[in-house]
Scaffold this active site. Structure first.
Site, PDB file in Angstrom:
ATOM      1  N   PHE A 111      -7.449   9.257   7.931  1.00 26.19           N
ATOM      2  CA  PHE A 111      -7.164   9.637   6.541  1.00 26.19           C
ATOM      3  C   PHE A 111      -8.445   9.530   5.729  1.00 26.19           C
ATOM      4  O   PHE A 111      -9.493   9.080   6.231  1.00 26.19           O
ATOM      5  CB  PHE A 111      -6.066   8.718   5.968  1.00 26.19           C
ATOM      6  N   GLY A 112      -8.355   9.909   4.465  1.00 27.81           N
ATOM      7  CA  GLY A 112      -9.468   9.727   3.530  1.00 27.81           C
ATOM      8  C   GLY A 112     -10.795  10.297   4.017  1.00 27.81           C
ATOM      9  O   GLY A 112     -10.896  11.477   4.378  1.00 27.81           O
TER      10      GLY A 112
ATOM     11  N   PRO B  29       0.242   5.292   4.460  1.00 35.00           N
ATOM     12  CA  PRO B  29       0.810   5.036   5.787  1.00 35.00           C
ATOM     13  C   PRO B  29      -0.270   4.882   6.872  1.00 35.00           C
ATOM     14  O   PRO B  29      -0.046   4.194   7.874  1.00 35.00           O
ATOM     15  CB  PRO B  29       1.674   6.275   6.070  1.00 35.00           C
ATOM     16  N   GLY B  30      -1.435   5.482   6.664  1.00 41.02           N
ATOM     17  CA  GLY B  30      -2.531   5.339   7.624  1.00 41.02           C
ATOM     18  C   GLY B  30      -2.981   3.884   7.717  1.00 41.02           C
ATOM     19  O   GLY B  30      -3.261   3.364   8.804  1.00 41.02           O
ATOM     20  N   LYS B  31      -3.027   3.203   6.575  1.00 42.48           N
ATOM     21  CA  LYS B  31      -3.420   1.790   6.569  1.00 42.48           C
ATOM     22  C   LYS B  31      -2.349   0.937   7.242  1.00 42.48           C
ATOM     23  O   LYS B  31      -2.661  -0.007   7.955  1.00 42.48           O
ATOM     24  CB  LYS B  31      -3.588   1.299   5.123  1.00 42.48           C
TER      25      LYS B  31
ATOM     26  N   ASP C 109      -8.149  -3.584  -0.168  1.00 43.80           N
ATOM     27  CA  ASP C 109      -8.825  -2.556  -0.947  1.00 43.80           C
ATOM     28  C   ASP C 109     -10.111  -2.188  -0.245  1.00 43.80           C
ATOM     29  O   ASP C 109     -10.887  -3.063   0.141  1.00 43.80           O
ATOM     30  CB  ASP C 109      -9.141  -3.107  -2.343  1.00 43.80           C
TER      31      ASP C 109
ATOM     32  N   THR D  69       0.849  -1.195   0.000  1.00 45.82           N
ATOM     33  CA  THR D  69       0.000   0.000   0.000  1.00 45.82           C
ATOM     34  C   THR D  69       0.881   1.240   0.000  1.00 45.82           C
ATOM     35  O   THR D  69       2.015   1.202   0.478  1.00 45.82           O
ATOM     36  CB  THR D  69      -0.926   0.027   1.250  1.00 45.82           C
TER      37      THR D  69
ATOM     38  N   HIS E 296     -13.771  -1.515   9.498  1.00 48.04           N
ATOM     39  CA  HIS E 296     -13.931  -2.492   8.420  1.00 48.04           C
ATOM     40  C   HIS E 296     -12.601  -3.198   8.146  1.00 48.04           C
ATOM     41  O   HIS E 296     -12.549  -4.392   7.934  1.00 48.04           O
ATOM     42  CB  HIS E 296     -14.405  -1.761   7.158  1.00 48.04           C
TER      43      HIS E 296
HETATM   44  P1  IMP Z   1      -8.120   2.080  -1.237  1.00 50.01           P
HETATM   45  O1  IMP Z   1      -8.326   1.836  -2.691  1.00 50.01           O
HETATM   46  O2  IMP Z   1      -8.331   0.870  -0.400  1.00 50.01           O
HETATM   47  O3  IMP Z   1      -6.817   2.774  -0.918  1.00 50.01           O
HETATM   48  O4  IMP Z   1      -9.245   3.071  -0.736  1.00 50.01           O
HETATM   49  C1  IMP Z   1      -9.979   3.877  -1.584  1.00 50.01           C
HETATM   50  C2  IMP Z   1     -10.191   5.234  -0.963  1.00 50.01           C
HETATM   51  O5  IMP Z   1     -11.003   5.099   0.209  1.00 50.01           O
HETATM   52  C3  IMP Z   1      -8.893   5.911  -0.559  1.00 50.01           C
HETATM   53  O6  IMP Z   1      -8.893   7.222  -1.078  1.00 50.01           O
HETATM   54  C4  IMP Z   1      -8.901   5.900   0.950  1.00 50.01           C
HETATM   55  O7  IMP Z   1      -8.377   7.088   1.458  1.00 50.01           O
HETATM   56  C5  IMP Z   1     -10.387   5.742   1.294  1.00 50.01           C
HETATM   57  N1  IMP Z   1     -10.472   4.886   2.477  1.00 50.01           N
HETATM   58  C6  IMP Z   1     -10.193   3.560   2.540  1.00 50.01           C
HETATM   59  N2  IMP Z   1     -10.283   3.132   3.814  1.00 50.01           N
HETATM   60  C7  IMP Z   1     -10.603   4.209   4.556  1.00 50.01           C
HETATM   61  C8  IMP Z   1     -10.792   4.400   5.952  1.00 50.01           C
HETATM   62  O8  IMP Z   1     -10.647   3.507   6.801  1.00 50.01           O
HETATM   63  N3  IMP Z   1     -11.108   5.650   6.329  1.00 50.01           N
HETATM   64  C9  IMP Z   1     -11.259   6.679   5.446  1.00 50.01           C
HETATM   65  N4  IMP Z   1     -11.070   6.561   4.148  1.00 50.01           N
HETATM   66  C10 IMP Z   1     -10.742   5.330   3.688  1.00 50.01           C
END
Ligand code: IMP
Length: 214
Positions: free
Chosen positions: A152-153, A10-12, A68, A7, A198
């Site tokens: 994040f996100g 860094p939050g993940k 994902d 990935t 999740h």
């Molecule tokens: P990814 O493809 O798994 O990286 O996630 C898709 C989008 O959803 C990314 O822009 C992440 O920032 C957002 N996202 C995934 N998991 C979280 C979460 O736990 N909290 C907030 N945003 C998330």
């Protein structure tokens, strides 16, 4: 035991490190640019990325993890879902809030139902020639404004459903033994987010399946 987490986020990595450290597994970030397939489900995306990365694993005895996730918003028919990363880059949290501006009720239970959303994570782990897949879901709702600086996100705009004593999510609007009291993920600590997460649920599923492999 080393687990390479593929990935760029860094939050993940912080969330996975927190989770796996309880099981004596060291998490390391694995930076690899996989080509993301056009697909409308998270599992297809996760498995396609995993397959591309396996030949680049530093040690074939190590574990490789891909995860994902997406935010699925009920009143937007599941948007942004698999397009979550793209939606964040383009319209951002502010844009999501604007799309839901017209959905509000004085009644808090009704309000949480009409702004329903859920985070879904699919984790895929490769270990010694075998692949395990697990899904985790966190139901909740979209807040009315951005809250906090943590995570994040979409964390500043997502409020998880309360949980019962066993950690199971309750219906939207129900008051449970475990609650953020209306705070979004962005306004609580990482340790508290883990109770609802999740991602944590998907990783727990991976660990359970890993146990049965060994
Ligand atoms: P990814 O493809 O798994 O990286 O996630 C898709 C989008 O959803 C990314 O822009 C992440 O920032 C957002 N996202 C995934 N998991 C979280 C979460 O736990 N909290 C907030 N945003 C998330």
């Amino acid at each position: 035991m080393t687990l390479w987490f593929m990935t760029g986020n860094p939050g993940k990595v912080a969330e996975a490190t927190e989770h796996f450290s309880h099981y004596g597994i060291e998490v390391k970030q694995f930076e690899f640019e996989a080509i993301e397939p056009q697909a409308d489900d998270l599992e297809t995306v996760a498995l396609a990325k995993l397959e591309q990365a396996i030949p680049h694993l530093p040690d074939p005895e190590d574990m490789l993890l891909v995860e994902d996730a997406g935010l699925f918003i009920g009143p937007l028919n599941g948007f942004p879902g698999v397009y979550s990363a793209n939606a964040l880059e383009t319209i951002g949290n502010h844009g999501v809030l604007r799309l839901l501006e017209h959905l509000q009720s004085e009644d808090p239970i009704m309000d949480s139902r009409i702004r329903d959303a859920e985070f879904v994570a699919v984790a895929a782990l490769y270990y010694k020639g075998q692949t395990i897949v697990a899904e985790g879901i966190c139901p909740g709702r979209i807040s009315h404004s951005e809250q906090g600086e943590n995570g994040f996100g979409f964390d500043p705009i997502f409020i998880p459903c309360d949980l019962d004593e066993s950690g199971n999510a309750l219906e939207r609007g129900a008051i449970g033994a475990v609650s953020t009291h209306g705070k979004a993920f962005g306004a609580i600590s990482l340790a508290e987010k883990q109770l609802y997460s999740h991602r944590r649920r998907a990783l727990a599923g991976i660990l359970a399946a890993l146990d049965s492999l060994e």
